[in-house]
Design a protein around this motif. Sequence first.
Motif, PDB file in Angstrom:
ATOM      1  N   THR A 221       0.885  -1.264   0.026  1.00 28.55           N
ATOM      2  CA  THR A 221      -0.038  -0.263  -0.017  1.00 28.55           C
ATOM      3  C   THR A 221       0.883   1.232   0.053  1.00 28.55           C
ATOM      4  O   THR A 221       0.685   2.055  -0.902  1.00 28.55           O
ATOM      5  N   GLU A 222       1.915   1.193   0.683  1.00 31.24           N
ATOM      6  CA  GLU A 222       2.802   2.373   0.788  1.00 31.24           C
ATOM      7  C   GLU A 222       3.690   2.541  -0.513  1.00 31.24           C
ATOM      8  O   GLU A 222       3.689   3.855  -0.809  1.00 31.24           O
ATOM      9  N   TRP A 223       3.758   1.397  -1.144  1.00 31.30           N
ATOM     10  CA  TRP A 223       4.606   1.485  -2.569  1.00 31.30           C
ATOM     11  C   TRP A 223       3.615   2.105  -3.471  1.00 31.30           C
ATOM     12  O   TRP A 223       4.294   2.962  -4.411  1.00 31.30           O
ATOM     13  N   ILE A 224       2.561   1.616  -3.577  1.00 37.08           N
ATOM     14  CA  ILE A 224       1.402   2.026  -4.523  1.00 37.08           C
ATOM     15  C   ILE A 224       1.398   3.619  -4.268  1.00 37.08           C
ATOM     16  O   ILE A 224       1.258   4.516  -5.220  1.00 37.08           O
ATOM     17  N   THR A 225       1.130   4.031  -3.163  1.00 41.90           N
ATOM     18  CA  THR A 225       1.138   5.341  -2.836  1.00 41.90           C
ATOM     19  C   THR A 225       2.097   6.236  -3.208  1.00 41.90           C
ATOM     20  O   THR A 225       2.065   7.270  -3.822  1.00 41.90           O
ATOM     21  N   ALA A 226       3.502   5.704  -2.977  1.00 44.66           N
ATOM     22  CA  ALA A 226       4.552   6.430  -3.624  1.00 44.66           C
ATOM     23  C   ALA A 226       4.753   6.534  -4.977  1.00 44.66           C
ATOM     24  O   ALA A 226       5.031   7.367  -5.706  1.00 44.66           O
ATOM     25  N   THR A 227       4.126   5.300  -5.728  1.00 48.94           N
ATOM     26  CA  THR A 227       4.181   5.142  -7.039  1.00 48.94           C
ATOM     27  C   THR A 227       3.536   6.327  -7.595  1.00 48.94           C
ATOM     28  O   THR A 227       3.719   6.938  -8.760  1.00 48.94           O
ATOM     29  N   ARG A 228       2.163   6.251  -7.153  1.00 48.49           N
ATOM     30  CA  ARG A 228       1.292   7.421  -7.882  1.00 48.49           C
ATOM     31  C   ARG A 228       1.668   8.909  -7.700  1.00 48.49           C
ATOM     32  O   ARG A 228       1.223   9.615  -8.421  1.00 48.49           O
ATOM     33  N   ALA A 229       2.591   8.867  -6.805  1.00 46.60           N
ATOM     34  CA  ALA A 229       3.101  10.318  -6.318  1.00 46.60           C
ATOM     35  C   ALA A 229       4.136  10.621  -7.297  1.00 46.60           C
ATOM     36  O   ALA A 229       4.379  11.892  -7.161  1.00 46.60           O
ATOM     37  N   ALA A 230       4.761   9.515  -8.092  1.00 53.00           N
ATOM     38  CA  ALA A 230       5.973   9.737  -8.806  1.00 53.00           C
ATOM     39  C   ALA A 230       5.445  10.412 -10.109  1.00 53.00           C
ATOM     40  O   ALA A 230       4.279   9.810 -10.634  1.00 53.00           O
TER      41      ALA A 230
END
Length: 240
Positions: free
Chosen positions: A169-178
């Motif tokens: 979940t944290e990885w998906i959040t960081a990916t969408r912010a990139a």
Amino acid sequence: MFSGLSALLVEDLADGGDAVVVTARTLNAAVPCPACGALTARVHGYHRRTVADVPVDGRQVVVRLRVRRLVCSVLGRGRQTFREQVPTGSLNGLHKYLNQGRADGDRPVTTPCRAARLLLTDPDHLRPKQTALLEKITAACPEMTELANLVRDFAALLTPTRGNDVKLTEWITATRAAALPHLHSFANGLELDRSAVDAGLTLPYHNGRTEGVNTRTKRIMRQMHGRAGFGLLRHRILLR
């Protein structure tokens, strides 16, 4: 002017948008037969060869070369026709001609496919030269640095461990912010079947053996397609 191109005649140089296309052919001179050494210029037919070179200004270079199939003038030999050989130096000279005047710093460090392979390979399996190249690629721009970090973080999740679902979940959040649109679509795909993805990242169980049986069954079906009935296929699957 270009001694390395003495065996070739460049007929056209076209800008194909994503690629630079060079059309060349061999000269109409007599060449020796590789079997008997007799000179001949009698043409039996033509063949096309395509040679890919390193990119020029970020675009692929394609050399379309026409070579002749010649007829040996000496009768009674085992080989009556042969394809003329192009000296390697001629093609190398053509490549140098296309790239003349370009500074070494302007040449691409590597190809996109090779860069992707380096990013997706376990760092422990890379040779020192590959590691140095990967560091150079990832430091080229902020987007490449962020991409490398996200790939490395996601690879760490592939070892099933409790708590990986929260890290995902944290990885998906960081990916969408990139600012990486292609990774956005990948993250959206993970969310479409999130329960299965969470199970694969947290549980020690997998369906690898089942998938292996399915693959073997399909291989046997393709081998025997049109040559065996259901009975023989059933025996091959059950007895192997």
